[in-house]
Design an enzyme around this catalytic site. Structure first.
Site, PDB file in Angstrom:
ATOM      1  N   HIS A   1      48.663   5.946  -5.823  1.00 30.20           N
ATOM      2  CA  HIS A   1      48.155   5.498  -4.466  1.00 30.20           C
ATOM      3  C   HIS A   1      48.918   6.684  -3.654  1.00 30.20           C
ATOM      4  O   HIS A   1      48.243   7.359  -2.538  1.00 30.20           O
ATOM      5  CB  HIS A   1      48.458   4.355  -4.197  1.00 30.20           C
ATOM      6  CG  HIS A   1      47.500   3.309  -4.930  1.00 30.20           C
ATOM      7  ND1 HIS A   1      46.053   3.631  -4.923  1.00 30.20           N
ATOM      8  CD2 HIS A   1      47.655   1.966  -4.894  1.00 30.20           C
ATOM      9  CE1 HIS A   1      45.445   2.656  -5.705  1.00 30.20           C
ATOM     10  NE2 HIS A   1      46.240   1.710  -5.689  1.00 30.20           N
TER      11      HIS A   1
ATOM     12  N   ARG B   1      32.478  13.314  -6.658  1.00 27.73           N
ATOM     13  CA  ARG B   1      32.965  12.075  -7.790  1.00 27.73           C
ATOM     14  C   ARG B   1      32.110  10.980  -7.407  1.00 27.73           C
ATOM     15  O   ARG B   1      32.989   9.972  -6.401  1.00 27.73           O
ATOM     16  CB  ARG B   1      34.371  12.039  -7.755  1.00 27.73           C
ATOM     17  CG  ARG B   1      35.383  13.241  -8.226  1.00 27.73           C
ATOM     18  CD  ARG B   1      36.572  12.792  -8.039  1.00 27.73           C
ATOM     19  NE  ARG B   1      37.578  14.220  -8.380  1.00 27.73           N
ATOM     20  CZ  ARG B   1      37.996  14.899  -7.371  1.00 27.73           C
ATOM     21  NH1 ARG B   1      37.754  14.528  -6.134  1.00 27.73           N
ATOM     22  NH2 ARG B   1      38.794  15.883  -7.626  1.00 27.73           N
TER      23      ARG B   1
ATOM     24  N   ARG C   1      28.103  14.559  -9.654  1.00 29.50           N
ATOM     25  CA  ARG C   1      28.315  14.286 -11.022  1.00 29.50           C
ATOM     26  C   ARG C   1      27.912  12.848 -11.252  1.00 29.50           C
ATOM     27  O   ARG C   1      28.291  11.966 -10.656  1.00 29.50           O
ATOM     28  CB  ARG C   1      30.033  14.419 -11.595  1.00 29.50           C
ATOM     29  CG  ARG C   1      30.204  14.333 -12.896  1.00 29.50           C
ATOM     30  CD  ARG C   1      31.842  14.121 -13.080  1.00 29.50           C
ATOM     31  NE  ARG C   1      32.545  13.333 -12.351  1.00 29.50           N
ATOM     32  CZ  ARG C   1      33.953  13.453 -12.288  1.00 29.50           C
ATOM     33  NH1 ARG C   1      34.546  14.269 -12.966  1.00 29.50           N
ATOM     34  NH2 ARG C   1      34.764  12.589 -11.712  1.00 29.50           N
TER      35      ARG C   1
ATOM     36  N   GLU D   1      34.466  20.031 -20.489  1.00 30.36           N
ATOM     37  CA  GLU D   1      35.852  19.641 -20.522  1.00 30.36           C
ATOM     38  C   GLU D   1      36.353  18.889 -21.886  1.00 30.36           C
ATOM     39  O   GLU D   1      37.424  18.793 -22.045  1.00 30.36           O
ATOM     40  CB  GLU D   1      35.844  18.689 -19.533  1.00 30.36           C
ATOM     41  CG  GLU D   1      34.590  17.322 -19.883  1.00 30.36           C
ATOM     42  CD  GLU D   1      34.634  16.413 -18.500  1.00 30.36           C
ATOM     43  OE1 GLU D   1      35.644  16.273 -17.695  1.00 30.36           O
ATOM     44  OE2 GLU D   1      33.507  15.915 -18.265  1.00 30.36           O
TER      45      GLU D   1
ATOM     46  N   ASN E   1      41.259  19.715 -16.258  1.00 30.03           N
ATOM     47  CA  ASN E   1      42.036  18.677 -16.377  1.00 30.03           C
ATOM     48  C   ASN E   1      41.919  18.105 -17.592  1.00 30.03           C
ATOM     49  O   ASN E   1      42.882  17.917 -18.579  1.00 30.03           O
ATOM     50  CB  ASN E   1      41.894  17.537 -15.415  1.00 30.03           C
ATOM     51  CG  ASN E   1      41.955  17.711 -14.004  1.00 30.03           C
ATOM     52  OD1 ASN E   1      42.513  19.062 -13.646  1.00 30.03           O
ATOM     53  ND2 ASN E   1      41.850  17.111 -12.859  1.00 30.03           N
ATOM     54  N   ASP E   2      40.705  17.552 -18.082  1.00 29.14           N
ATOM     55  CA  ASP E   2      40.577  17.141 -19.394  1.00 29.14           C
ATOM     56  C   ASP E   2      40.542  18.142 -20.501  1.00 29.14           C
ATOM     57  O   ASP E   2      40.903  17.953 -21.655  1.00 29.14           O
ATOM     58  CB  ASP E   2      39.075  16.439 -19.588  1.00 29.14           C
ATOM     59  CG  ASP E   2      39.334  14.851 -18.851  1.00 29.14           C
ATOM     60  OD1 ASP E   2      40.403  14.468 -19.125  1.00 29.14           O
ATOM     61  OD2 ASP E   2      38.293  14.347 -18.504  1.00 29.14           O
TER      62      ASP E   2
ATOM     63  N   ARG F   1      47.490  13.381 -19.859  1.00 32.50           N
ATOM     64  CA  ARG F   1      48.090  14.091 -18.544  1.00 32.50           C
ATOM     65  C   ARG F   1      48.620  13.122 -17.626  1.00 32.50           C
ATOM     66  O   ARG F   1      49.197  13.287 -16.735  1.00 32.50           O
ATOM     67  CB  ARG F   1      46.957  14.840 -17.779  1.00 32.50           C
ATOM     68  CG  ARG F   1      45.586  13.907 -17.597  1.00 32.50           C
ATOM     69  CD  ARG F   1      44.525  14.867 -17.129  1.00 32.50           C
ATOM     70  NE  ARG F   1      43.105  14.143 -16.885  1.00 32.50           N
ATOM     71  CZ  ARG F   1      42.654  13.911 -15.925  1.00 32.50           C
ATOM     72  NH1 ARG F   1      43.275  14.125 -14.605  1.00 32.50           N
ATOM     73  NH2 ARG F   1      41.695  13.339 -15.788  1.00 32.50           N
TER      74      ARG F   1
ATOM     75  N   CYS G   1      36.040  23.090 -11.457  1.00 27.89           N
ATOM     76  CA  CYS G   1      36.156  21.999 -10.561  1.00 27.89           C
ATOM     77  C   CYS G   1      37.407  21.239 -11.102  1.00 27.89           C
ATOM     78  O   CYS G   1      37.722  20.247 -10.122  1.00 27.89           O
ATOM     79  CB  CYS G   1      34.896  21.135 -10.641  1.00 27.89           C
ATOM     80  SG  CYS G   1      34.626  20.103 -11.991  1.00 27.89           S
TER      81      CYS G   1
END
Length: 557
Positions: free
Chosen positions: A191, A299, A335, A434, A457-458, A468, A505
């Site tokens: 957060h 997202r 997405r 990914e 990222n993935d 990660r 992205c």
């Protein structure tokens, strides 16, 4: 006092200098046994305190909507849902009634049991929800008579130091007096990270022992989020150096803003599209202000999370129309749901998985819950006439998954046409690269779609088999390692050979330190957080594509 340099995770860019303000969140709870004749009265006290707690959370949510965005406010909805959870209320009342414990003691035991349960889960997303319960615990116990820690008075240029920060705590602080946030706990998706980026405050999280290092309030401190550093009690040399850096950054920001709406073109004429990642319609304005030429990642899972029921088809259509309309014909890549065991819905129980990042998520989950995906696809196609819609399927690993998803889209399109619904003819269909298997077989996938978007990222975590979210293997987050670059290079070449566009992205796309490799790879567009667009544009405009390509070639070979 000796200068102390601590390393953490920079999650919201920038550099700030100020005085440390320690936020200690512990609440001391009185453990009082009540008499049988007090039970009814104490239960009413608990219910009254809980209602005050709900009102307090609702007030913070209202402030969040005004000061940040609906996505950040939605984080706080989780607190509201827990405060209203009948199971939690019943457990507390049972302890008051059966164990004769006062409301604060009973509530503390129930909430502590929830925290202990979540901390023992393997799922990193669920572990990070401990912060939600801890913050609810602090608010509720304070109202019920727990002894609250003394409130810290903030002065100008305060740097907040805490073990962790919940969203309500972050929003309750006077932002006009805060220059940075530092926490001992937290990761890139905590957060603190999400809200710090939304509020434009530099932040470094995951800094073990920072509270002890500070020792108390008003200690001079420098937060260098760009380099993931926190300097406690900096010496004169460090202060002077960072004062100059802060001044230069302020000047650079003003200069960059002047060129926000100029294209990103290298010195030798290679143009690269710069697009923005968003989580809701409210973020489009910031994207456009920073010169975004499109939305490279919407997202949509945020429409589904932190609520008690699925968003309706009409509700989804309305949100998609808002974004498409606001972008005025610019590309909008939406997405489809990236949900599953790693991102849970309170109204849709999912089986606990030992390794959720590699489990039933994203397209795997949606092909299992086909009606869920069909509702979303209907909403997307209904909204398609409002702009330039690109639909993207996440987490595709094999051709069979892509074929199944395309079949569902085809079915939905035919059903809507049969019902007389007007659908735009120029809707593009793409997939995320990914999973390493998809990157290796990119030439096979390229003939099936209109575009690729590389989810770095993935792709990085799967390439190195390194979670990660796990700080113990954070050293394996290596975006410019030859193994990753070769997968991306192969994907770009396969896409261009088939005549389709390819972008990126993930976090790698918005990190200007990767600019040379990204330029050399020949990607058509890079999509990132709005706040990263101007800095990346600067790097592109002062670079040579030929030189970047030569650098990439030397790394690959």
């Amino acid at each position: 006092m000796v200068s102390i340099i601590q390393k953490g995770i920079g999650v919201s860019s920038g550099i700030a200098s100020g005085a440390a303000k320690l936020l200690v969140s512990a609440v001391r709870v009185e453990k009082r046994t009540i008499g049988a004749n007090e039970v009814s009265l104490e239960i009413e006290k608990f219910k009254s305190g809980l209602e005050q707690c709900v009102q307090s959370i609702e007030a913070v949510i209202a402030k969040a909507v005004q000061e940040v965005s609906k996505e950040e406010a939605a984080i706080l909805e989780a607190h509201l849902l827990m405060a209203k959870d009948p199971a939690l209320v019943d457990e507390v009342i049972q302890k008051i009634n059966n164990e004769r414990k006062c409301p604060a003691w009973a509530a503390a035991e129930v909430l502590d049991s929830y925290i202990a349960m979540l901390e023992n889960l393997d799922d990193p997303y669920m572990r990070q929800r401990v912060t939600d319960i801890a913050e609810l615990r602090k608010t509720l116990l304070g109202i019920l008579g727990g002894s609250m820690p003394e409130e810290i008075r903030l002065e100008k240029n305060s740097v907040i130091i805490a073990e962790d920060l919940g969203p309500a705590e972050t929003l309750s602080l006077d932002r006009t007096r805060i220059v940075a946030l530092v926490t001992e706990k937290g990761g890139r998706t905590s957060h603190t990270s999400i809200l710090a980026r939304a509020l434009g405050i530099p932040a470094v999280v995951g800094v073990p022992g920072i509270l002890e290092a500070c020792g108390g309030n008003n200690v001079p401190i420098i937060v260098d989020a760009d380099n993931s550093l926190v300097i406690v009690n900096p010496n004169q040399e460090q202060r002077t150096a960072y004062e100059q850096k802060i001044e230069i950054l302020a000047e650079e920001k003003d200069a960059l803003q002047e060129n926000a709406h100029q294209p990103a073109v290298t010195l030798d004429g290679k143009r690269i599209g710069l697009w923005a990642n968003i989580g809701n319609a409210d973020e489009v304005a910031a994207a456009l202000a920073n010169g975004a030429e499109g939305i490279g990642l919407f997202r949509t899972e945020f429409l589904y999370m932190d609520r008690m029921e699925l968003p309706s088809e009409a509700e989804q259509e309305n949100v998609y129309r808002q974004v498409l309309t606001a972008m005025e014909g610019r590309p909008v890549v939406i997405r489809t749901l990236d949900l599953g065991a790693d991102k849970k819905l309170p109204y849709m129980p999912l089986e606990q998985e030992e390794n959720p990042a590699m489990g039933c998520r994203a397209i795997r989950f949606c092909l299992k819950e086909k009606e869920l995906l069909k509702i979303q696809l209907r909403a997307l196609l209904r909204a398609s006439g409002s702009g330039n819609l690109w639909i993207m399927f996440p987490m595709i690993a094999v051709l069979e998954e892509l074929w199944a998803a395309k079949d569902l889209l085809r079915q939905v399109r035919q059903e809507l046409i049969r019902d007389g619904v007007a659908i735009a003819e120029n809707v593009r269909l793409g997939m995320m690269i990914e999973v390493p298997a998809a990157a290796i077989n990119a030439d096979l996938f390229a003939g099936e779609v209109d575009f690729f978007s590389i989810g770095s990222n993935d792709l990085i975590q799967y390439t190195f088999a390194a979670d990660r979210q796990n700080r113990e293997v954070d050293y394996l987050y290596q975006p410019v390692n030859p193994a990753v670059l070769r997968l991306i290079d192969h994907t770009v070449r396969a896409a261009h050979s088939a005549g389709i566009a390819v972008g990126m992205c993930g976090e790698m796309a918005g990190d200007s330190s990767n600019a040379q490799m990204l330029i050399g790879l020949g990607l058509d567009e890079l999509s990132m957080a709005s706040g990263s667009l101007l800095k990346m544009k600067k790097e592109i405009c002062r670079s040579s594509f030929k030189e970047a390509f030569n650098k990439l070639t030397s790394v690959l070979n």
